[in-house]
Write a protein that holds these residues in place. Structure first.
Motif, short mmCIF file in Angstrom:
data_model
loop_
_atom_site.label_atom_id
_atom_site.label_comp_id
_atom_site.label_asym_id
_atom_site.label_seq_id
_atom_site.Cartn_x
_atom_site.Cartn_y
_atom_site.Cartn_z
N VAL A 49 61.87 23.20 27.47
CA VAL A 49 61.88 24.80 27.31
C VAL A 49 63.39 24.94 26.66
O VAL A 49 64.60 24.63 27.07
CB VAL A 49 62.14 25.48 28.92
N THR A 50 63.31 26.12 25.85
CA THR A 50 64.49 26.50 25.03
C THR A 50 64.32 28.01 25.38
O THR A 50 63.22 28.75 25.18
CB THR A 50 64.37 26.32 23.47
N LEU A 51 65.50 28.61 25.53
CA LEU A 51 65.74 30.10 25.96
C LEU A 51 66.75 30.79 25.04
O LEU A 51 67.76 30.05 24.74
CB LEU A 51 65.91 30.43 27.41
N ASN A 52 66.59 31.93 24.54
CA ASN A 52 67.74 32.83 24.26
C ASN A 52 68.13 33.92 25.44
O ASN A 52 67.53 34.95 25.45
CB ASN A 52 67.16 33.46 22.83
N ASN A 53 69.01 33.23 25.97
CA ASN A 53 69.39 34.08 27.41
C ASN A 53 70.05 35.36 26.86
O ASN A 53 69.74 36.50 27.69
CB ASN A 53 70.54 33.18 28.32
N ASP A 54 70.59 35.63 25.99
CA ASP A 54 71.21 36.88 25.48
C ASP A 54 69.93 38.08 25.18
O ASP A 54 70.01 39.13 25.90
CB ASP A 54 72.02 36.97 24.29
N ARG A 55 69.08 37.48 24.57
CA ARG A 55 67.90 38.33 24.08
C ARG A 55 66.98 38.82 25.28
O ARG A 55 66.64 39.95 25.55
CB ARG A 55 67.15 38.12 22.88
N ILE A 56 66.75 37.67 26.21
CA ILE A 56 66.07 38.01 27.62
C ILE A 56 66.80 38.86 28.28
O ILE A 56 66.02 39.77 28.90
CB ILE A 56 65.92 36.68 28.12
N ASN A 71 58.65 33.73 34.58
CA ASN A 71 59.38 33.87 35.61
C ASN A 71 60.11 32.47 36.33
O ASN A 71 61.21 32.10 36.65
CB ASN A 71 59.05 34.76 36.79
N SER A 72 58.82 31.65 36.47
CA SER A 72 59.36 30.29 36.93
C SER A 72 59.97 29.42 35.93
O SER A 72 61.02 28.76 36.53
CB SER A 72 57.90 29.82 37.54
N LEU A 73 59.54 29.56 34.70
CA LEU A 73 60.25 28.86 33.73
C LEU A 73 61.93 29.33 33.72
O LEU A 73 62.82 28.39 33.59
CB LEU A 73 59.85 29.00 32.19
N LEU A 74 62.23 30.69 33.92
CA LEU A 74 63.62 31.28 33.77
C LEU A 74 64.09 30.53 35.12
O LEU A 74 65.57 30.15 34.94
CB LEU A 74 63.63 32.69 33.91
N LYS A 75 63.59 30.57 36.18
CA LYS A 75 64.11 29.96 37.49
C LYS A 75 64.53 28.61 37.33
O LYS A 75 65.64 28.14 37.64
CB LYS A 75 63.30 30.14 38.73
#
Length: 86
Positions: A49-56, A71-75
């Protein structure tokens, strides 16, 4: 307009790859979207999983609602750690 953060499926048959996108809730799953904010690859072990935390965080501050799966992936990635609840 209800904006959602959800998965958009890509990849071949039986080899899924997902993009985490911000989209209007009225658009189809793999249809038009506003922005790509990450990826999810369930085919590798462990899943990637890769995320752009600022944009989220930006989109969530402006009212975007993540789906249950996102939501579960973010957790799992620790996105909510350090965020104060009201």
């Amino acid at each position: 307009m209800s904006v959602k953060i959800r998965l958009s499926r890509h990849g071949a048959k039986k080899k899924p790859f997902y993009r985490i996108v911000v989209a209007d809730g009225r658009y189809p799953r793999d249809g038009r979207f506003l922005e790509t904010v990450g990826t999810y690859n369930p085919m590798v072990d462990p899943h990637e999983v890769t995320l752009n935390n600022d944009r989220i965080a930006h989109w969530m501050d402006n009212g975007a609602i993540p789906t249950d799966t996102v939501n579960s992936l973010l957790k799992q990635k620790g996105f909510y750690e350090g965020v104060k609840s009201a």
